[in-house]
Design a protein around this motif. Structure first.
Motif, mmCIF file in Angstrom:
data_model
loop_
_atom_site.group_PDB
_atom_site.id
_atom_site.type_symbol
_atom_site.label_atom_id
_atom_site.label_comp_id
_atom_site.label_asym_id
_atom_site.label_seq_id
_atom_site.Cartn_x
_atom_site.Cartn_y
_atom_site.Cartn_z
ATOM 1 N N TYR A 1 -5.719 2.738 8.678
ATOM 2 C CA TYR A 1 -5.339 1.165 7.947
ATOM 3 C C TYR A 1 -6.238 0.280 9.831
ATOM 4 C CZ TYR A 1 -1.993 3.295 4.474
ATOM 5 O OH TYR A 1 -1.916 4.033 3.794
ATOM 6 N N GLU B 1 -0.513 -12.431 0.231
ATOM 7 C CA GLU B 1 0.638 -10.392 -0.487
ATOM 8 C C GLU B 1 0.115 -9.611 0.129
ATOM 9 O OE1 GLU B 1 -0.870 -10.895 -4.616
ATOM 10 O OE2 GLU B 1 0.507 -13.176 -5.295
ATOM 11 N N ALA B 2 1.007 -8.582 0.062
ATOM 12 C CA ALA B 2 0.490 -7.367 0.235
ATOM 13 C C ALA B 2 -0.276 -6.794 -0.174
ATOM 14 C CB ALA B 2 1.914 -6.503 0.134
ATOM 15 N N ALA B 3 -1.334 -5.614 0.963
ATOM 16 C CA ALA B 3 -2.519 -5.421 0.336
ATOM 17 C C ALA B 3 -2.049 -4.506 -0.525
ATOM 18 C CB ALA B 3 -3.651 -5.118 1.364
ATOM 19 N N GLU B 4 -2.857 -3.428 -2.069
ATOM 20 C CA GLU B 4 -2.486 -3.290 -2.897
ATOM 21 C C GLU B 4 -3.704 -1.660 -2.675
ATOM 22 O OE1 GLU B 4 -1.191 -5.141 -6.304
ATOM 23 O OE2 GLU B 4 0.135 -6.067 -5.730
ATOM 24 N N ASP B 5 -4.093 -2.161 -2.078
ATOM 25 C CA ASP B 5 -5.476 -1.029 -1.808
ATOM 26 C C ASP B 5 -4.632 0.999 -1.276
ATOM 27 O OD1 ASP B 5 -5.245 -1.720 0.903
ATOM 28 O OD2 ASP B 5 -6.855 -1.467 1.140
ATOM 29 N N ASP C 1 -1.271 3.274 -0.662
ATOM 30 C CA ASP C 1 0.049 3.505 -0.515
ATOM 31 C C ASP C 1 1.200 3.376 0.571
ATOM 32 O OD1 ASP C 1 2.775 4.874 -0.142
ATOM 33 O OD2 ASP C 1 2.605 6.314 -1.570
ATOM 34 N N PRO C 2 2.178 2.300 0.316
ATOM 35 C CA PRO C 2 2.064 1.591 1.825
ATOM 36 C C PRO C 2 3.063 2.279 2.382
ATOM 37 C CG PRO C 2 3.065 0.982 -0.282
ATOM 38 C CD PRO C 2 2.538 1.910 -0.730
ATOM 39 N N LYS D 1 1.786 2.277 6.475
ATOM 40 C CA LYS D 1 1.764 0.972 6.541
ATOM 41 C C LYS D 1 2.730 0.256 8.267
ATOM 42 C CE LYS D 1 -1.257 -0.559 3.151
ATOM 43 N NZ LYS D 1 -1.416 -2.128 2.479
ATOM 44 N N PRO E 1 2.817 -4.423 5.514
ATOM 45 C CA PRO E 1 2.649 -4.854 4.302
ATOM 46 C C PRO E 1 0.744 -5.368 3.712
ATOM 47 C CG PRO E 1 4.696 -5.526 4.409
ATOM 48 C CD PRO E 1 3.685 -5.757 5.954
ATOM 49 N N GLN E 2 0.244 -6.391 5.285
ATOM 50 C CA GLN E 2 -1.155 -6.582 4.567
ATOM 51 C C GLN E 2 -2.213 -5.561 5.026
ATOM 52 O OE1 GLN E 2 1.676 -8.343 5.962
ATOM 53 N NE2 GLN E 2 2.051 -10.068 4.493
ATOM 54 N N PHE F 1 -4.699 -2.657 5.548
ATOM 55 C CA PHE F 1 -5.628 -2.396 4.031
ATOM 56 C C PHE F 1 -6.185 -1.192 4.904
ATOM 57 C CE2 PHE F 1 -8.296 -5.748 6.596
ATOM 58 C CZ PHE F 1 -9.031 -5.253 6.516
#
Length: 467
Positions: A145, A166-170, A172-173, A176, A179-180, A182
């Motif tokens: 990441y 917003e959190a990056a949704e690309d 599994d968190p 990380k 949350p942001q 990537f």
């Protein structure tokens, strides 16, 4: 001569000062080829085709790179047992290129596929880890990441504060830190095909979306280049993430960020995810390619474009006026027209194009020149008519409508035929409203005898030529 462009990062118009005036460098995000192109994709590609043509005119040479994202979550999701991801990607890439060529979009200097630059992506990821801007997920997944909080300027392109994002949704968190953060590299997942995987220092996997463009732009244009372009919907997170990872690696990256506006449907962005898109193939079946090009170019590239039936009709009528003038000159002044020397572009046209690619204003100059040319023909002023013809020739070539110069008569004839057929369609509709079925049938039979088919739809009656 001063070209000005709206720079998204600076949020203002800026004088364009190239790194090398003899070679303008431009990178534009191309398609993710999980499915075929819609009209929004054509509008985006056309915006940078027009920009590239204008910069070529002004400076003489443009190195233009437009990538193809052929490995991505969406490509894998749309693959099937009978069509693996790489076959789907190749088929869709060909559909995109056919649609681009259909409306006269020139091919880029280089069109790299993401899968051909995996080593360059891994090299950049390793550099970011070494600099402390990226990390390997501690959960053993093999994910890597980008640490957004390690880069103080994150958010500079989209003018957002990190805490408001917003959190990056690309990915599994779980692995990380923030949350942001990537994904730069995505570890192998059991459900994904083995041939969508590459070996890496962090384990087998595949690249994240954002790292692709940073690596490919560096490979083909170097660590610093003039213009980075794409649709406004790419500004965040894609371009924001590209900028962060390239700058964190010490690259100058793009000097100017240029974004085209979106195509909307009833005020909503046209997109595949919303299901409100119009496929490019459907539009190109329904309308002449130059009509599609004109309709997409008629609004300023940064504005939203809400396409309706009237958009196509207006484009067809506008091209008809240009084509009719070209055909008139070629018919009445044939010998002289063939000998017409290339003319300089009208100053007002050039000024419009220099001012943040003002194509609508440039088209106004083109139509005014057509009007003056027609008046000159009517008055027997051959020299003035030929001067207007030369100016029109120069303008349509810069705008990518040079097909009009060789087929002006065909397009003019199509416009005239449309006027006649629409008149008959109106008369038939009135006869049917009056319940004069015999008259309605006679009109339809007359149209059919001319080799024209009518199709009655809830949106009205459309015509096409048989065969």
């Amino acid at each position: 001569m001063t070209v000005r462009l709206y720079d998204t990062r600076a949020a203002t118009l800026r004088d364009f000062v190239p790194l090398d005036p003899e070679n303008i460098t431009m990178y534009v995000c191309g398609p993710t080829v999980q499915s075929g192109p819609h009209i929004g994709h054509l509008r985006a590609a056309l915006s940078f085709d027009l920009l590239g043509r204008w910069l070529e005119h002004r400076y003489g040479h443009v190195t233009f790179v437009r990538n193809v994202t052929d490995i991505d979550d969406k490509v894998l999701a749309n693959a099937s047992a009978t069509e693996p991801w790489w076959a789907l990607a190749y088929r869709m890439e060909r559909e995109f290129n056919a649609a681009y060529a259909g409306i006269g979009i020139l091919p880029p200097t280089y069109e790299p596929r993401a899968t051909a630059s995996i080593p360059q992506m891994q090299e950049l990821i390793a550099e970011l880890i070494e600099r402390g801007h990226a990390y390997v997920a501690p959960d053993g997944s093999g994910d890597v990441y980008f640490d957004v909080r390690s880069w103080a300027e994150y958010g500079a392109l989209s003018h957002q504060s990190l805490d408001a994002m917003e959190a990056a949704e690309d990915a599994d968190p779980r692995g990380k830190r923030n949350p942001q953060d990537f994904a730069l590299w995505k570890g192998l997942k059991p459900e994904e095909p083995a041939d969508a995987t590459w070996e890496s220092p962090w384990g087998p996997g595949r690249p994240g979306w954002h790292i692709e463009c940073s690596a490919m732009s560096k490979r083909y244009l170097g660590t610093e280049f003039d213009i980075h372009g794409g649709g406004l919907d790419l500004r965040f997170p894609h371009h924001e993430n590209e900028l962060a990872q390239s700058a964190a690696a010490g690259h100058g990256f793009a000097a100017y960020w240029v974004h085209n506006g979106l195509v909307t449907v009833s005020g909503q962005k046209m997109s595949k995810s919303l299901g409100n898109f119009t496929l490019a193939t459907d539009v190109l079946r329904a309308y002449e390619p130059m009509v599609v090009r004109y309709a997409l170019a008629a609004a300023h590239y940064r504005s939203s474009l809400d396409l309706t039936e009237s958009s196509w009709a207006e484009a067809e009528a506008a091209l008809g006026r240009i084509s009719t003038f070209i055909e008139r000159v070629q018919r009445s002044l044939a010998g002289a027209a063939d000998q017409t020397q290339a003319a300089a572009l009208p100053e007002a046209f050039a000024a419009a194009m220099d001012d943040d690619l003002g194509v609508p204003q440039a088209l106004a100059v083109l139509h005014e020149t057509v009007r003056r040319g027609n008046t000159a023909i009517d008055n027997g002023e051959d020299a003035e008519a030929l001067a207007a013809f030369a100016g029109v020739d120069a303008m349509v070539r810069v705008l990518g409508f040079d097909e009009l110069m060789s087929s002006g008569g065909d397009l003019a004839a199509h416009h005239s035929l449309d006027t006649l057929v629409q008149t008959l369609i109106t008369q038939r509709a009135q006869a049917r409203a009056d319940k004069d079925w015999a008259a309605a049938d006679r009109i339809r039979d007359a149209i059919a005898a001319a080799g024209i088919t009518l199709e009655d739809t809830p949106a009205g009656t459309h015509w096409s030529i048989d065969g």
